[in-house]
Enzyme design. Sequence first.
Site, PDB file in Angstrom:
ATOM      1  N   GLU A 164       8.138  38.335 -12.442  1.00  0.00           N
ATOM      2  CA  GLU A 164       9.336  37.552 -12.769  1.00  0.00           C
ATOM      3  C   GLU A 164       9.391  37.306 -14.276  1.00  0.00           C
ATOM      4  O   GLU A 164       8.363  36.963 -14.875  1.00  0.00           O
ATOM      5  CB  GLU A 164       9.356  36.177 -12.083  1.00  0.00           C
ATOM      6  CG  GLU A 164       9.697  36.205 -10.623  1.00  0.00           C
ATOM      7  CD  GLU A 164       9.717  34.813 -10.005  1.00  0.00           C
ATOM      8  OE1 GLU A 164      10.038  33.843 -10.722  1.00  0.00           O
ATOM      9  OE2 GLU A 164       9.367  34.695  -8.808  1.00  0.00           O
TER      10      GLU A 164
ATOM     11  N   GLU B 220       3.289  32.140  -6.571  1.00  0.00           N
ATOM     12  CA  GLU B 220       3.095  30.927  -7.373  1.00  0.00           C
ATOM     13  C   GLU B 220       2.523  29.728  -6.598  1.00  0.00           C
ATOM     14  O   GLU B 220       3.177  28.693  -6.409  1.00  0.00           O
ATOM     15  CB  GLU B 220       4.411  30.526  -8.022  1.00  0.00           C
ATOM     16  CG  GLU B 220       4.985  31.580  -8.912  1.00  0.00           C
ATOM     17  CD  GLU B 220       6.169  31.088  -9.707  1.00  0.00           C
ATOM     18  OE1 GLU B 220       6.742  30.039  -9.383  1.00  0.00           O
ATOM     19  OE2 GLU B 220       6.535  31.774 -10.681  1.00  0.00           O
TER      20      GLU B 220
ATOM     21  N   HIS C  47       7.322  32.922  -0.268  1.00  0.00           N
ATOM     22  CA  HIS C  47       7.991  32.406  -1.477  1.00  0.00           C
ATOM     23  C   HIS C  47       8.564  31.034  -1.144  1.00  0.00           C
ATOM     24  O   HIS C  47       9.751  30.804  -1.202  1.00  0.00           O
ATOM     25  CB  HIS C  47       9.080  33.369  -1.929  1.00  0.00           C
ATOM     26  CG  HIS C  47       9.495  33.182  -3.364  1.00  0.00           C
ATOM     27  ND1 HIS C  47       9.485  34.196  -4.308  1.00  0.00           N
ATOM     28  CD2 HIS C  47       9.929  32.081  -4.028  1.00  0.00           C
ATOM     29  CE1 HIS C  47       9.916  33.726  -5.482  1.00  0.00           C
ATOM     30  NE2 HIS C  47      10.172  32.448  -5.338  1.00  0.00           N
TER      31      HIS C  47
ATOM     32  N   TYR D 165       7.880  32.729 -18.121  1.00  0.00           N
ATOM     33  CA  TYR D 165       9.177  32.224 -18.589  1.00  0.00           C
ATOM     34  C   TYR D 165       9.102  31.602 -19.968  1.00  0.00           C
ATOM     35  O   TYR D 165      10.026  31.713 -20.767  1.00  0.00           O
ATOM     36  CB  TYR D 165       9.740  31.197 -17.594  1.00  0.00           C
ATOM     37  CG  TYR D 165      10.206  31.854 -16.324  1.00  0.00           C
ATOM     38  CD1 TYR D 165       9.336  32.093 -15.254  1.00  0.00           C
ATOM     39  CD2 TYR D 165      11.518  32.285 -16.191  1.00  0.00           C
ATOM     40  CE1 TYR D 165       9.764  32.731 -14.098  1.00  0.00           C
ATOM     41  CE2 TYR D 165      11.962  32.912 -15.042  1.00  0.00           C
ATOM     42  CZ  TYR D 165      11.071  33.139 -13.999  1.00  0.00           C
ATOM     43  OH  TYR D 165      11.489  33.766 -12.853  1.00  0.00           O
TER      44      TYR D 165
ATOM     45  N   ARG E 172      11.877  43.473  -5.796  1.00  0.00           N
ATOM     46  CA  ARG E 172      10.927  42.501  -5.259  1.00  0.00           C
ATOM     47  C   ARG E 172      11.695  41.433  -4.499  1.00  0.00           C
ATOM     48  O   ARG E 172      12.574  40.784  -5.057  1.00  0.00           O
ATOM     49  CB  ARG E 172      10.109  41.870  -6.393  1.00  0.00           C
ATOM     50  CG  ARG E 172       9.178  40.796  -5.894  1.00  0.00           C
ATOM     51  CD  ARG E 172       8.358  40.129  -6.971  1.00  0.00           C
ATOM     52  NE  ARG E 172       7.621  39.026  -6.360  1.00  0.00           N
ATOM     53  CZ  ARG E 172       7.647  37.763  -6.791  1.00  0.00           C
ATOM     54  NH1 ARG E 172       8.359  37.443  -7.868  1.00  0.00           N
ATOM     55  NH2 ARG E 172       6.975  36.812  -6.171  1.00  0.00           N
TER      56      ARG E 172
ATOM     57  N   ASN F 164       4.306  35.881 -13.395  1.00  0.00           N
ATOM     58  CA  ASN F 164       5.658  35.377 -13.662  1.00  0.00           C
ATOM     59  C   ASN F 164       5.604  34.609 -14.969  1.00  0.00           C
ATOM     60  O   ASN F 164       4.828  33.649 -15.087  1.00  0.00           O
ATOM     61  CB  ASN F 164       6.117  34.439 -12.526  1.00  0.00           C
ATOM     62  CG  ASN F 164       6.298  35.161 -11.211  1.00  0.00           C
ATOM     63  OD1 ASN F 164       6.214  36.389 -11.164  1.00  0.00           O
ATOM     64  ND2 ASN F 164       6.539  34.429 -10.146  1.00  0.00           N
TER      65      ASN F 164
HETATM   66  C1  LIG Z   1       8.106  27.106 -13.565  1.00  0.00           C
HETATM   67  O1  LIG Z   1       8.465  28.430 -13.826  1.00  0.00           O
HETATM   68  C2  LIG Z   1       7.991  29.319 -12.843  1.00  0.00           C
HETATM   69  O2  LIG Z   1       7.248  30.330 -13.407  1.00  0.00           O
HETATM   70  C3  LIG Z   1       9.096  29.897 -12.049  1.00  0.00           C
HETATM   71  C4  LIG Z   1      10.406  30.140 -12.389  1.00  0.00           C
HETATM   72  N1  LIG Z   1      10.984  30.629 -11.250  1.00  0.00           N
HETATM   73  C5  LIG Z   1      10.041  30.676 -10.266  1.00  0.00           C
HETATM   74  N2  LIG Z   1       8.892  30.260 -10.787  1.00  0.00           N
HETATM   75  C6  LIG Z   1      10.277  31.049  -8.843  1.00  0.00           C
HETATM   76  O3  LIG Z   1       9.405  32.084  -8.433  1.00  0.00           O
HETATM   77  C7  LIG Z   1      11.725  31.416  -8.597  1.00  0.00           C
HETATM   78  O4  LIG Z   1      11.977  31.234  -7.218  1.00  0.00           O
HETATM   79  C8  LIG Z   1      12.639  30.575  -9.503  1.00  0.00           C
HETATM   80  O5  LIG Z   1      14.000  30.761  -9.173  1.00  0.00           O
HETATM   81  C9  LIG Z   1      12.376  31.008 -10.967  1.00  0.00           C
HETATM   82  C10 LIG Z   1      13.332  30.365 -11.976  1.00  0.00           C
HETATM   83  O6  LIG Z   1      13.097  29.003 -12.033  1.00  0.00           O
END
Ligand SMILES: CO[C@H](O)c1c[n+]2c([nH]1)[C@H](O)[C@@H](O)[C@H](O)[C@H]2CO
Length: 452
Positions: free
Chosen positions: A351, A167, A122, A294, A78, A292
């Site tokens: 992600e 996002e 992005h 985290y 991706r 995505n």
């Molecule tokens: C706030 O967390 C988000 O889900 C998020 C985390 N992340 C992202 N979005 C972005 O899509 C990436 O470009 C970042 O590098 C990556 C790591 O920070």
Amino acid sequence: MSDAPVFPEGFLWGAATAAHQIEGSPLADGAGPSIWTRFAHTPGMMLNGDTGDVACDHYNRWKGDVKLMRELGLQAYRFSVSWSRILPEGKGRVNQKGLDFYSRLVDELLANDIEPLLTLYHWDLPAALDDRGGWLNPDIADWFADYGRVLYRALDGRVKKWVTLNEPWVVTDGGYLHGALAPGHRSRFEAPIASHHLMRAHGAAVKAYREIGKHEIGLVVNIEPKYPASDSAEDAAAVRRAHAYMNEQYLHPALLGHYPPELKEIFGEAWPEWPAEDYELIKQPLDFVGINYYTRSVTKAATSYPLNTGVVKQPLGTYTETGWEVFPQGLTDLLLWFKQTYGDLPVYITENGAAFFDPPAASVDENGNRRVRDPLRMDYLRKHLGAIHDAIRAGVDIRGYMLWSLLDNLEWSLGYSKRFGMVHVNYVTQERTPKDSARWYSEVIRTHGRKL
Ligand SMILES: CO[C@H](O)c1c[n+]2c([nH]1)[C@H](O)[C@@H](O)[C@H](O)[C@H]2CO
């Protein structure tokens, strides 16, 4: 019977990156500047004054990086396209050299049996469009659809999975409400307008795809489960606001055709009333949604702008270098919520990953090989793949997993201080070194998830 996880036939194992975070050479071959080129060259905006001028030099090292993906056994990759490489002024004249870069990349991926997943946007808006109001200008829906058409005509068929936006929540919350990200605005009045225009642009780009493309297109959102810090009514209301603001603000209009009612409560006088035809434009049928994931938030009522919520740190929690709690169960809970709320739309985890401390240079092991040991990242990934498998067993239609990230890269305004890659990048020599987590992930892919 073995209790090894069984992932569905055709489940796609890959990794993800984004143009501005890895490519470097932002102005090469006729490309125009983006808001991130400007933001990074604005003093005080980036940690350590880091910029994307070189990054991982992927613009020049792309062939070796695809070779690395092949060696790791990735089935999919991706990546995002830099809008201002294709349209230096954001609209109008096409920069053929920019298009050629991505065309070559796609061909190299396909030649190595790696499926491309292409993200149109992005976060790196052409600066020329920002000068015309950017996401605050309603015309951006047409500008974005026209940009999509250029890529659809050039690449559809070789690219069979398209994503409109990565996002929209981060674009708006970071770029227009809190100002931590480009273009660095801080306005509760601009944020809802930018959000709505992002979603209109998403709808216009999907509509344009249906006229040209013959494959799949979706939307990628970052969502995060919100758990109440106590059983008080105040904390329950805070969870409702936080959940609506991050998790429903984009999925509701895209899939249900309306915003959650809490947004009017949150933004008050700053919440515009939009015409009905906007919701028809936004709610275009999608082939999949990318999620995505985290971390989670344990949420309480607090005085904050504009949500009046706060996040409660967990005393026994494990936290990553970016201060995010490691909470795999949150991913299962979130996927079950998604299915319950929006139905059986196919989902990709587009992600998932973590920044833990990695050294600036690889060490050399007893056999003279470069090595980067990252047990905490391996543990994070293993647990989250387990959480995904739990959701699959509960009936969620999850089609693939894109690990964030293939390479250590520019973590936006945090610069190069946070390393998310499964492949280490020495930013002095540009040497790539697969970390232990990359070797582990190769085995996961080879065994189709049975060897977690
Ligand atoms: C706030 O967390 C988000 O889900 C998020 C985390 N992340 C992202 N979005 C972005 O899509 C990436 O470009 C970042 O590098 C990556 C790591 O920070």
